[in-house]
Design a protein around this motif. Structure first.
Motif, PDB file in Angstrom:
ATOM      1  N   LYS A   9       0.807  -1.215   0.000  1.00 27.17           N
ATOM      2  CA  LYS A   9       0.000   0.000   0.000  1.00 27.17           C
ATOM      3  C   LYS A   9       0.844   1.271   0.000  1.00 27.17           C
ATOM      4  N   GLY A  10       2.151   1.145   0.231  1.00 29.29           N
ATOM      5  CA  GLY A  10       2.997   2.319   0.361  1.00 29.29           C
ATOM      6  C   GLY A  10       3.544   2.869  -0.932  1.00 29.29           C
ATOM      7  N   ARG A  11       3.107   2.371  -2.047  1.00 33.69           N
ATOM      8  CA  ARG A  11       3.674   2.812  -3.330  1.00 33.69           C
ATOM      9  C   ARG A  11       3.595   4.328  -3.496  1.00 33.69           C
ATOM     10  N   LEU A  12       4.649   4.864  -4.078  1.00 30.42           N
ATOM     11  CA  LEU A  12       4.711   6.299  -4.342  1.00 30.42           C
ATOM     12  C   LEU A  12       4.711   6.498  -5.862  1.00 30.42           C
ATOM     13  N   LYS A  13       3.534   6.648  -6.425  1.00 31.93           N
ATOM     14  CA  LYS A  13       3.430   6.852  -7.874  1.00 31.93           C
ATOM     15  C   LYS A  13       3.449   8.330  -8.232  1.00 31.93           C
ATOM     16  N   THR A  14       2.883   9.155  -7.346  1.00 33.72           N
ATOM     17  CA  THR A  14       2.869  10.601  -7.559  1.00 33.72           C
ATOM     18  C   THR A  14       3.324  11.274  -6.268  1.00 33.72           C
ATOM     19  N   PRO A  15       3.803  12.511  -6.353  1.00 30.83           N
ATOM     20  CA  PRO A  15       4.194  13.213  -5.132  1.00 30.83           C
ATOM     21  C   PRO A  15       3.077  13.319  -4.098  1.00 30.83           C
ATOM     22  N   ASP A  16       1.816  13.387  -4.530  1.00 25.78           N
ATOM     23  CA  ASP A  16       0.709  13.451  -3.570  1.00 25.78           C
ATOM     24  C   ASP A  16       0.586  12.176  -2.734  1.00 25.78           C
ATOM     25  N   ASP A  17       1.163  11.066  -3.210  1.00 22.35           N
ATOM     26  CA  ASP A  17       1.142   9.823  -2.430  1.00 22.35           C
ATOM     27  C   ASP A  17       1.981   9.929  -1.154  1.00 22.35           C
ATOM     28  N   LEU A  18       2.793  10.967  -1.044  1.00 21.96           N
ATOM     29  CA  LEU A  18       3.570  11.175   0.184  1.00 21.96           C
ATOM     30  C   LEU A  18       2.668  11.396   1.397  1.00 21.96           C
ATOM     31  N   ARG A  19       1.414  11.751   1.172  1.00 23.50           N
ATOM     32  CA  ARG A  19       0.488  11.963   2.296  1.00 23.50           C
ATOM     33  C   ARG A  19       0.270  10.677   3.077  1.00 23.50           C
ATOM     34  N   LYS A  20       0.557   9.525   2.492  1.00 20.87           N
ATOM     35  CA  LYS A  20       0.386   8.227   3.143  1.00 20.87           C
ATOM     36  C   LYS A  20       1.591   7.834   3.996  1.00 20.87           C
ATOM     37  N   HIS A  21       2.637   8.656   3.983  1.00 21.14           N
ATOM     38  CA  HIS A  21       3.883   8.315   4.663  1.00 21.14           C
ATOM     39  C   HIS A  21       4.303   9.405   5.647  1.00 21.14           C
ATOM     40  N   ARG A  22       5.081   9.003   6.647  1.00 21.53           N
ATOM     41  CA  ARG A  22       5.679   9.958   7.578  1.00 21.53           C
ATOM     42  C   ARG A  22       6.804  10.682   6.836  1.00 21.53           C
ATOM     43  N   LEU A  23       6.815  11.996   6.922  1.00 20.58           N
ATOM     44  CA  LEU A  23       7.912  12.780   6.358  1.00 20.58           C
ATOM     45  C   LEU A  23       9.020  12.890   7.399  1.00 20.58           C
ATOM     46  N   ILE A  24      10.252  12.793   6.934  1.00 22.82           N
ATOM     47  CA  ILE A  24      11.418  12.938   7.801  1.00 22.82           C
ATOM     48  C   ILE A  24      12.072  14.264   7.443  1.00 22.82           C
ATOM     49  N   HIS A  25      12.315  15.077   8.467  1.00 18.66           N
ATOM     50  CA  HIS A  25      12.887  16.410   8.268  1.00 18.66           C
ATOM     51  C   HIS A  25      14.336  16.439   8.740  1.00 18.66           C
ATOM     52  N   ASP A  26      15.227  16.825   7.830  1.00 20.53           N
ATOM     53  CA  ASP A  26      16.638  17.053   8.159  1.00 20.53           C
ATOM     54  C   ASP A  26      16.764  18.524   8.519  1.00 20.53           C
ATOM     55  N   MET A  27      16.833  18.817   9.809  1.00 23.20           N
ATOM     56  CA  MET A  27      16.846  20.204  10.272  1.00 23.20           C
ATOM     57  C   MET A  27      18.191  20.904  10.036  1.00 23.20           C
ATOM     58  N   SER A  28      19.179  20.161   9.536  1.00 19.81           N
ATOM     59  CA  SER A  28      20.493  20.761   9.300  1.00 19.81           C
ATOM     60  C   SER A  28      20.653  21.305   7.887  1.00 19.81           C
ATOM     61  N   ILE A  29      19.628  21.238   7.071  1.00 17.56           N
ATOM     62  CA  ILE A  29      19.717  21.727   5.692  1.00 17.56           C
ATOM     63  C   ILE A  29      19.876  23.249   5.709  1.00 17.56           C
ATOM     64  N   PRO A  30      20.963  23.771   5.123  1.00 16.35           N
ATOM     65  CA  PRO A  30      21.149  25.223   5.088  1.00 16.35           C
ATOM     66  C   PRO A  30      20.007  25.911   4.337  1.00 16.35           C
ATOM     67  N   GLY A  31      19.397  26.873   4.968  1.00 17.23           N
ATOM     68  CA  GLY A  31      18.323  27.622   4.342  1.00 17.23           C
ATOM     69  C   GLY A  31      17.035  26.841   4.197  1.00 17.23           C
ATOM     70  N   GLY A  32      16.946  25.661   4.788  1.00 16.06           N
ATOM     71  CA  GLY A  32      15.726  24.885   4.655  1.00 16.06           C
ATOM     72  C   GLY A  32      15.562  23.904   5.776  1.00 16.06           C
ATOM     73  N   GLY A  33      16.237  24.157   6.883  1.00 14.50           N
ATOM     74  CA  GLY A  33      16.217  23.233   7.990  1.00 14.50           C
ATOM     75  C   GLY A  33      14.935  23.246   8.796  1.00 14.50           C
ATOM     76  N   ASP A  34      14.026  24.134   8.458  1.00 10.96           N
ATOM     77  CA  ASP A  34      12.719  24.075   9.107  1.00 10.96           C
ATOM     78  C   ASP A  34      11.814  23.263   8.184  1.00 10.96           C
ATOM     79  N   TYR A  35      10.573  23.557   8.134  1.00 14.59           N
ATOM     80  CA  TYR A  35       9.684  22.818   7.236  1.00 14.59           C
ATOM     81  C   TYR A  35       9.757  23.324   5.801  1.00 14.59           C
ATOM     82  N   SER A  36      10.458  24.426   5.552  1.00 15.15           N
ATOM     83  CA  SER A  36      10.417  25.051   4.238  1.00 15.15           C
ATOM     84  C   SER A  36      11.038  24.191   3.140  1.00 15.15           C
TER      85      SER A  36
END
Length: 170
Positions: free
Chosen positions: A31-58
């Protein structure tokens, strides 16, 4: 990693970095297939807070907008302060990380991570080799520099700050 402008230092561009969703191959089964970017809603997102200029949710916000996803909230999921730990969480099947393409190359090649989409969000920072301008470089420094650039050339990842994404699939 930065913009390459460091007072009193000589900076040579190595390569750019870009962000793309990465996950464990097992996460895509069933059930976890990712065919389109909108399918990401079915999965937990992992945030790398160390990304320069994007370490928040941006960072996720920007990637989702670039990919045209309209039904995914970037403001949910697990947060990690180290890129390596965020990618390990993805390897372990915790969710989908918006990972750094260059840092993930080894895990992608080994099959520990997969790229469900070819879309990559370029970062506005690059990796640089930096040394002091105060003195001429010593011979061993030049040897290291030549070895580094030779290795990168063989791996085909040398990029100037204005070149496209370092990903061969982006």
């Amino acid at each position: 990693m930065g913009h390459g402008r460091y007072p009193g230092l000589h900076a040579e561009p190595l390569f750019n970095e870009a962000l793309t969703p990465l996950c464990s191959p097992e996460l895509l089964k069933g059930k976890g297939r990712l065919k389109t970017p909108d399918d990401l809603r079915k999965h937990r997102l992992i945030h790398d807070m160390s990304i320069p200029g994007g370490g928040d949710y941006s960072a996720w916000d920007r990637w989702l907008a670039l990919a045209g996803a309209k039904h995914v909230s970037a403001h949910r999921g697990a947060k990690f302060t180290l890129a390596e730990v965020a990618m390990q969480a993805a390897i372990d099947g915790v969710g989908v990380v918006l990972g750094r393409v260059v840092l993930a190359e080894g895990d992608l090649a080994a099959g520990r991570l997969v790229r469900p989409f070819k879309i990559a969000l370029p970062l506005d920072v690059s990796y640089f080799l930096v040394r002091s301008n105060a003195t001429a470089p010593r011979p061993e420094m030049l040897s290291f520099r030549n070895w580094l650039f030779g290795s990168l050339k063989q791996a085909s990842v040398v990029r100037s700050p204005s070149s496209p994404s370092p990903s061969r699939n982006a």
